[in-house]
Design a protein around this motif. Structure first.
Motif, PDB file in Angstrom:
ATOM      1  N   TRP A 298       0.818  -1.209   0.000  1.00 27.39           N
ATOM      2  CA  TRP A 298       0.000   0.000   0.000  1.00 27.39           C
ATOM      3  C   TRP A 298       0.853   1.261   0.000  1.00 27.39           C
ATOM      4  O   TRP A 298       0.420   2.310  -0.494  1.00 27.39           O
ATOM      5  CB  TRP A 298      -0.962   0.000   1.186  1.00 27.39           C
TER       6      TRP A 298
ATOM      7  N   ARG B 221       1.277   2.268  -3.444  1.00 26.38           N
ATOM      8  CA  ARG B 221       0.015   2.820  -3.954  1.00 26.38           C
ATOM      9  C   ARG B 221      -0.190   4.256  -3.480  1.00 26.38           C
ATOM     10  O   ARG B 221      -0.691   5.100  -4.224  1.00 26.38           O
ATOM     11  CB  ARG B 221      -1.157   1.951  -3.480  1.00 26.38           C
TER      12      ARG B 221
ATOM     13  N   SER C  82      -9.611   2.800  -4.640  1.00 25.40           N
ATOM     14  CA  SER C  82      -8.827   2.877  -3.407  1.00 25.40           C
ATOM     15  C   SER C  82      -9.586   3.532  -2.254  1.00 25.40           C
ATOM     16  O   SER C  82      -9.128   3.499  -1.115  1.00 25.40           O
ATOM     17  CB  SER C  82      -7.530   3.656  -3.663  1.00 25.40           C
TER      18      SER C  82
ATOM     19  N   HIS D  27     -10.204   0.992   0.377  1.00 19.43           N
ATOM     20  CA  HIS D  27      -9.078   0.173   0.837  1.00 19.43           C
ATOM     21  C   HIS D  27      -9.022   0.194   2.372  1.00 19.43           C
ATOM     22  O   HIS D  27      -9.323   1.210   2.994  1.00 19.43           O
ATOM     23  CB  HIS D  27      -7.768   0.722   0.254  1.00 19.43           C
TER      24      HIS D  27
ATOM     25  N   LEU E 206      -4.039   5.272   2.499  1.00 19.59           N
ATOM     26  CA  LEU E 206      -4.284   5.199   1.055  1.00 19.59           C
ATOM     27  C   LEU E 206      -5.602   5.876   0.702  1.00 19.59           C
ATOM     28  O   LEU E 206      -5.701   6.583  -0.315  1.00 19.59           O
ATOM     29  CB  LEU E 206      -4.273   3.740   0.591  1.00 19.59           C
ATOM     30  N   ARG E 207      -6.619   5.688   1.526  1.00 20.02           N
ATOM     31  CA  ARG E 207      -7.894   6.345   1.254  1.00 20.02           C
ATOM     32  C   ARG E 207      -7.726   7.866   1.269  1.00 20.02           C
ATOM     33  O   ARG E 207      -8.274   8.583   0.426  1.00 20.02           O
ATOM     34  CB  ARG E 207      -8.952   5.918   2.288  1.00 20.02           C
TER      35      ARG E 207
END
Length: 315
Positions: free
Chosen positions: A232, A235, A257, A260, A265-266
């Protein structure tokens, strides 16, 4: 007061000498350097370490020269302390006594010397750093790459790209990728794209971040692919860069995402969607207003506001 302090600095007991060194910066003595310099040669390593630390911020030539000499000290703690203090130097002229050490002596001393001259951005360190990119010692290569990153000399780009692709140490590769981020030429793009496929996730993360920093939009497709990375952290870097590039092609991956399990990440996906400003992201962002993380909810509100403002400007 001075007589008492001098006696403590030369006391047979190393503990007494060390405590005297610690007290020096808080004494009434205006110039403590002459009192500290002899302690750099103290037979006890702990006294030498404290004397080095007490000299932080002093850039007189005799201080820099003495600290540079301690990069060859037999005790690792002393070498480390000297390197740390030298790395805080601000006056570029202070690089002079360190330059001869960049290509000669033990690896630990060379690495420490490179680390010390890095922030000084001395052009004279360029050639030694370039020569050290193939040094057998990993620590030397790491610090040499760091120097080249600080110098931002375009003549190093080709070599840094080669290091980023082929150095056996992943940390050297990662630092080389970061150093390429100081370049203003698209010639680094192939190296960065190749690094997105590196076996080590930290290198891939650095590559994704650097592509965005350089605003290399031709790598958008590769960044979208990086949004499916197993890690992640990669990402997150890819999402950040897609936002910087205002890459509409990244919309599906960013929207995916938003659900997620990792909130970092969000958050980054929400920020990127706001920066891209695509109205197709409105509905997914509205759903993020119910995210369990309050930071995600706040960022979603900001992203929706940014998209609305951008939409009004186009009307």
């Amino acid at each position: 007061m001075l007589d008492a302090l001098t006696r403590r600095l030369t006391d047979p007991d190393a503990t007494v000498r060390r405590l005297a060194v610690l007290d020096l910066p808080y004494s009434d003595e205006d110039d403590i350097v002459p009192l500290l310099l002899p302690r750099l040669a103290d037979i006890d390593a702990t006294v030498r370490v404290e004397a080095v630390r007490a000299l932080e911020g002093y850039e007189a030539p005799e201080v820099v020269a003495a600290l540079a000499g301690l990069l060859l000290d037999p005790h690792a703690d002393v070498r480390r302390a000297a390197a740390d203090v030298l790395a805080e130097l601000k006056d570029s002229a202070s690089a002079a006594p360190l330059l001869p050490m960049l290509l000669g002596g033990p690896a630990a001393a060379r690495a420490s010397a490179f680390r010390a001259v890095r922030s000084l951005r001395s052009p004279a360190a360029f050639d030694p750093a370039m020569q050290s990119l193939r040094d057998p010692e990993t620590s030397v290569r790491r610090e040499a790459v760091g120097v080249l990153g600080y110098l931002k000399n375009p003549a190093a780009v080709g070599e840094l790209a080669e290091v980023a692709a082929n150095d056996p140490d992943p940390e050297v590769r990662r630092i080389a990728i970061g150093a390429l981020g100081y370049s203003s030429t698209v010639s680094v793009l192939p190296a960065l794209v190749r690094a997105l496929g590196d076996s080590i996730w930290m290198v891939r993360e650095e590559a994704a971040q650097t592509i965005g920093k350089l605003r290399l939009s031709p790598a958008t497709a590769e960044l979208v692919q990086a949004m499916a990375d197993d890690y992640w952290q990669v990402r997150v870097a890819a999402a950040r860069s897609l936002g910087w590039l205002k890459a509409h092609a990244g919309l599906p991956a960013l929207v995916a995402s938003l659900t997620h399990p990792v909130s970092n990440l969000r958050k980054e996906a929400v920020i990127a969607l706001g920066e891209i400003g695509d109205t197709r992201a409105i509905a997914p962002l509205e759903a993020s207003l119910a995210d369990p993380d309050p930071d995600v909810r706040k960022l979603a509100r900001l992203a929706l506001t940014a998209i609305a403002l951008a939409e009004r400007k186009t009307q």
